[in-house]
Design a protein around this motif. Structure first.
Motif, mmCIF file in Angstrom:
data_model
loop_
_atom_site.group_PDB
_atom_site.id
_atom_site.type_symbol
_atom_site.label_atom_id
_atom_site.label_comp_id
_atom_site.label_asym_id
_atom_site.label_seq_id
_atom_site.Cartn_x
_atom_site.Cartn_y
_atom_site.Cartn_z
ATOM 1 N N LYS A 50 0.822 -1.217 0.000
ATOM 2 C CA LYS A 50 0.000 0.000 0.000
ATOM 3 C C LYS A 50 0.853 1.263 0.000
ATOM 4 C CE LYS A 50 -4.425 -1.521 1.809
ATOM 5 N NZ LYS A 50 -4.329 -2.909 1.378
ATOM 6 N N ALA A 51 2.060 1.168 0.489
ATOM 7 C CA ALA A 51 2.962 2.318 0.418
ATOM 8 C C ALA A 51 3.673 2.401 -0.927
ATOM 9 C CB ALA A 51 3.996 2.245 1.550
ATOM 10 N N LEU A 52 4.009 1.247 -1.488
ATOM 11 C CA LEU A 52 4.841 1.218 -2.700
ATOM 12 C C LEU A 52 4.033 1.347 -3.989
ATOM 13 C CD1 LEU A 52 7.749 0.837 -3.755
ATOM 14 C CD2 LEU A 52 7.310 -1.624 -3.796
ATOM 15 N N VAL A 53 2.928 0.609 -4.092
ATOM 16 C CA VAL A 53 2.204 0.543 -5.374
ATOM 17 C C VAL A 53 1.543 1.870 -5.742
ATOM 18 C CG1 VAL A 53 0.312 -0.588 -6.596
ATOM 19 C CG2 VAL A 53 1.902 -1.943 -5.215
ATOM 20 N N PRO A 54 0.777 2.524 -4.842
ATOM 21 C CA PRO A 54 0.192 3.813 -5.254
ATOM 22 C C PRO A 54 1.250 4.864 -5.587
ATOM 23 C CG PRO A 54 -0.889 2.969 -3.290
ATOM 24 C CD PRO A 54 0.327 2.127 -3.498
ATOM 25 N N ALA A 55 2.319 4.908 -4.773
ATOM 26 C CA ALA A 55 3.379 5.885 -5.048
ATOM 27 C C ALA A 55 4.081 5.579 -6.368
ATOM 28 C CB ALA A 55 4.384 5.905 -3.896
ATOM 29 N N GLY A 56 4.381 4.286 -6.596
ATOM 30 C CA GLY A 56 5.021 3.910 -7.859
ATOM 31 C C GLY A 56 4.127 4.158 -9.057
ATOM 32 N N GLY A 57 2.825 3.858 -8.917
ATOM 33 C CA GLY A 57 1.893 4.120 -10.016
ATOM 34 C C GLY A 57 1.779 5.603 -10.319
ATOM 35 N N LEU A 58 1.699 6.411 -9.277
ATOM 36 C CA LEU A 58 1.638 7.861 -9.479
ATOM 37 C C LEU A 58 2.911 8.370 -10.155
ATOM 38 C CD1 LEU A 58 0.272 10.603 -9.051
ATOM 39 C CD2 LEU A 58 1.288 10.667 -6.760
ATOM 40 N N LEU A 59 4.052 7.861 -9.713
ATOM 41 C CA LEU A 59 5.330 8.269 -10.308
ATOM 42 C C LEU A 59 5.375 7.915 -11.796
ATOM 43 C CD1 LEU A 59 8.255 9.313 -10.040
ATOM 44 C CD2 LEU A 59 8.919 7.001 -9.349
ATOM 45 N N LEU A 60 4.941 6.697 -12.144
ATOM 46 C CA LEU A 60 4.969 6.264 -13.536
ATOM 47 C C LEU A 60 4.030 7.112 -14.396
ATOM 48 C CD1 LEU A 60 5.940 4.229 -15.657
ATOM 49 C CD2 LEU A 60 4.060 2.728 -14.954
ATOM 50 N N VAL A 61 2.801 7.328 -13.902
ATOM 51 C CA VAL A 61 1.845 8.140 -14.665
ATOM 52 C C VAL A 61 2.353 9.567 -14.820
ATOM 53 C CG1 VAL A 61 -0.486 9.107 -14.621
ATOM 54 C CG2 VAL A 61 -0.122 6.718 -14.012
ATOM 55 N N TRP A 62 2.949 10.111 -13.760
ATOM 56 C CA TRP A 62 3.454 11.476 -13.821
ATOM 57 C C TRP A 62 4.584 11.594 -14.849
ATOM 58 C CZ3 TRP A 62 1.674 15.130 -9.950
ATOM 59 C CH2 TRP A 62 2.156 16.417 -10.147
ATOM 60 N N LEU A 63 5.489 10.612 -14.835
ATOM 61 C CA LEU A 63 6.610 10.649 -15.782
ATOM 62 C C LEU A 63 6.137 10.531 -17.227
ATOM 63 C CD1 LEU A 63 9.233 8.430 -13.915
ATOM 64 C CD2 LEU A 63 9.279 10.912 -14.193
ATOM 65 N N LEU A 64 5.005 9.840 -17.442
ATOM 66 C CA LEU A 64 4.465 9.720 -18.789
ATOM 67 C C LEU A 64 3.646 10.935 -19.190
ATOM 68 C CD1 LEU A 64 3.322 5.966 -18.775
ATOM 69 C CD2 LEU A 64 5.330 6.933 -19.891
ATOM 70 N N TYR A 69 2.102 17.045 -21.372
ATOM 71 C CA TYR A 69 1.498 18.325 -20.988
ATOM 72 C C TYR A 69 2.451 19.486 -21.259
ATOM 73 C CZ TYR A 69 -0.222 22.092 -18.017
ATOM 74 O OH TYR A 69 -0.650 23.313 -17.551
ATOM 75 N N VAL A 70 3.710 19.308 -20.886
ATOM 76 C CA VAL A 70 4.685 20.386 -21.092
ATOM 77 C C VAL A 70 4.881 20.642 -22.584
ATOM 78 C CG1 VAL A 70 7.104 21.057 -20.769
ATOM 79 C CG2 VAL A 70 5.853 19.974 -18.896
ATOM 80 N N ASN A 71 4.996 19.597 -23.373
ATOM 81 C CA ASN A 71 5.167 19.780 -24.820
ATOM 82 C C ASN A 71 3.984 20.519 -25.433
ATOM 83 O OD1 ASN A 71 7.654 18.551 -24.939
ATOM 84 N ND2 ASN A 71 6.865 16.563 -25.557
ATOM 85 N N ARG A 154 12.165 24.329 -19.637
ATOM 86 C CA ARG A 154 12.964 23.984 -18.452
ATOM 87 C C ARG A 154 12.236 24.361 -17.169
ATOM 88 N NH1 ARG A 154 17.360 26.709 -17.527
ATOM 89 N NH2 ARG A 154 18.503 25.019 -16.492
ATOM 90 N N ALA A 155 11.610 25.539 -17.148
ATOM 91 C CA ALA A 155 10.932 25.994 -15.934
ATOM 92 C C ALA A 155 9.748 25.096 -15.603
ATOM 93 C CB ALA A 155 10.464 27.435 -16.121
ATOM 94 N N MET A 156 8.980 24.713 -16.607
ATOM 95 C CA MET A 156 7.821 23.856 -16.345
ATOM 96 C C MET A 156 8.260 22.469 -15.899
ATOM 97 S SD MET A 156 5.082 24.810 -19.352
ATOM 98 C CE MET A 156 3.867 23.744 -18.586
ATOM 99 N N ASN A 157 9.312 21.955 -16.485
ATOM 100 C CA ASN A 157 9.810 20.639 -16.064
ATOM 101 C C ASN A 157 10.330 20.673 -14.633
ATOM 102 O OD1 ASN A 157 9.326 18.847 -18.190
ATOM 103 N ND2 ASN A 157 11.054 19.611 -19.355
ATOM 104 N N ALA A 158 11.027 21.755 -14.267
ATOM 105 C CA ALA A 158 11.541 21.868 -12.901
ATOM 106 C C ALA A 158 10.394 21.955 -11.895
ATOM 107 C CB ALA A 158 12.451 23.083 -12.790
#
Length: 490
Positions: A50-64, A69-71, A154-158
């Motif tokens: 419960k600590a790892l899966v939601p955080a990992g899923g959020l991280l993966l979706v965010w990275l994708l 969105y920035v582009n 760069r600013a939006m990515n940061a």
């Protein structure tokens, strides 16, 4: 925060949750394991997941999602006047991303300060010179719209990375707290963990499908962009391959037929050599060789599969090529002028493919039930007749699969072609002339001074899409053959 550190912190929280959940479960049962619904480790894994899966899923979706969105946001700010004739907004965004990456590298090397990289009044010409000094690849002089867009990129990515760090850590802590809260002796931890593991296994099984979909979409979009800049009829039916990059002369001729013919021709030569040798080797090892001979010959044969292709390329360039020139060249039959030719690359590629055909065919032939052989012998057939009329037909679907694998490997080979076949794109039936393949030209089009605002670079994706369709057609045809013959022997 660097991405690696974020992953380490989330993993550490999950590990701490495992031990905390295990201890809390034992505490709720007064230290008596028999009063728990599940084993203590299940309670620990429940908290950890419960600590790892939601955080990992959020991280993966965010990275994708963040790059998309920035582009899209930065692309919308680019004025139409900044898009050169013959280019597009997507290609201009590629230059923006390249400039943003160059600014990051220049700041990391100390050639630019962070304030200078963010300065909206910075001189684009001065920034271009700094990036060139930093060894960054920029295809043209940076203009004001590109520099402004790169700074915004760069600013939006940061900002997005900072928000992502807080969101992922908050999700991990929330999952950790929720898992600990539900850790009581009556909680069905084993059922929950097993359902979670099943969902993870399903997600892992879906990765192959999603990866294939991502590869196809990336090829389709870039191929579509290429055909917006270059006529599809000239590409598919052109008989001349003569790319001309900016500043090197006239318009490019990007006909694929010479490359497609070179790919097919070299593959045919390779398969003509490798299929009989590999299949006969498999028949000998499975039907005639003694166990002692098989235990020695089979590993030696499979060593060929572990040799790097660059070594095969050097073998073609330094050994096979000069040998063929000596036999068929000026002192021989006088039909081969240089060591780089279709025959050179085809023979060496055939040597490389022998283990693919031999090993797989050997396994398939050994998988044929012994009862079929015994029945054939009982009817009075000899060993050779049994192999020809019983074993090989029964193993034919698997043998077709082995040949298909070898054909796909031959079509996708690059280094042997570059060193053994030459770089000439031509339509010829002479196997002693130099030719090239689609994969070799994909490499050459995406190296050097390739400008992604030009069809000369985007053509690599069209070539890759053509290879994809070609191999897909081979797979469909092989599947048809396999099903047809499998119905006969099952």
């Amino acid at each position: 925060m660097p991405l690696l550190w974020l992953i380490v912190i989330v993993t550490a929280l999950a590990a701490a949750g495992f031990f905390a959940g295990r201890a809390r479960a034992l505490q709720s049962a007064g230290g008596n394991i028999r009063d728990l619904h599940s084993l203590p480790s299940y309670y620990g894994w429940n908290v950890a997941l419960k600590a790892l899966v939601p955080a990992g899923g959020l991280l993966l979706v965010w990275l994708l999602a963040q790059p998309l969105y920035v582009n899209a946001t930065v692309s919308a700010t680019l004025p139409e006047a900044a898009i050169a004739e013959g280019s597009s907004r997507d290609l201009l965004m590629a230059e923006v991303r390249r400039t943003a990456a160059g600014l990051d590298s220049a700041v990391a090397q100390g050639l630019l300060s962070a304030d200078e990289a963010r300065d909206p009044q910075a001189d684009p010409d001065a920034v271009s010179e700094r990036l060139k000094e930093a060894g960054q690849i920029i295809t043209s002089q940076i203009t004001r719209p590109i520099l402004d867009a790169a700074q915004m990129f760069r600013a939006m990515n940061a900002t997005g990375a900072l928000i992502m760090d807080f969101a992922v850590l908050a999700a991990a802590l929330a999952g950790l707290g929720f898992g600990l809260r539900e850790t009581q002796r009556e909680f069905r931890a084993r059922n929950t963990v097993e359902q979670g593991v099943r969902a993870l296994l399903l997600a892992a099984a879906s990765i192959a499908i999603l990866t294939t979909l991502g590869i196809v979409l990336s090829l389709v979009f870039n191929t579509w962009e290429f055909f917006r800049l270059y006529p599809a009829t000239d590409f598919f039916f052109g008989t001349t391959w003569a790319p001309s990059f900016s500043g090197r002369g006239g318009a490019s001729e990007l006909g694929i037929l010479p490359l497609l013919w070179g790919t097919i021709y070299i593959s045919i030569v390779a398969l003509t050599f490798s299929v009989p040798v590999g299949l006969f080797s498999a028949i000998y090892l499975s039907e005639y060789a003694t166990p002692r001979v098989r235990s020695v010959v089979k590993p030696l044969l499979e060593v060929l599969a572990g040799i790097p292709t660059i070594v095969y390329g050097l073998f073609a360039l330094l050994t096979v090529g000069p040998l063929l020139v000596g036999v068929f060249g000026k002192d021989g039959l006088n039909i081969m002028q240089s060591g780089t030719a279709v025959m050179t690359a085809g023979l060496v590629m055939g040597i490389m493919l022998i283990p693919f055909v031999s090993s797989l065919s050997d396994d398939i032939i050994n998988a044929v039930p012994q009862s079929l052989r015994d029945g054939s012998y009982g009817l009075g057939a000899t060993q050779s007749e049994t192999i020809r009329q019983v074993v090989l037909p029964a193993a034919l679907p698997g043998i077709v699969g082995a040949i298909l694998l070898a054909a796909s490997r031959a079509i996708g080979e690059t280094m042997i072609v570059v060193l053994g076949a030459g770089a000439a794109a031509r339509l010829s039936l002479n196997p002693f002339e130099a030719m090239t393949t689609i994969t070799a030209k994909i490499v050459s089009q995406l190296t050097g001074d390739a400008d992604f605002a030009s069809p000369e670079a985007l053509v690599a994706f069209a070539l890759g899409m053509t290879l994809f369709v070609l191999t897909l057609g081979l797979n469909v045809f092989a599947l048809y053959i396999v099903r047809k013959y499998r119905e006969q022997y099952e």
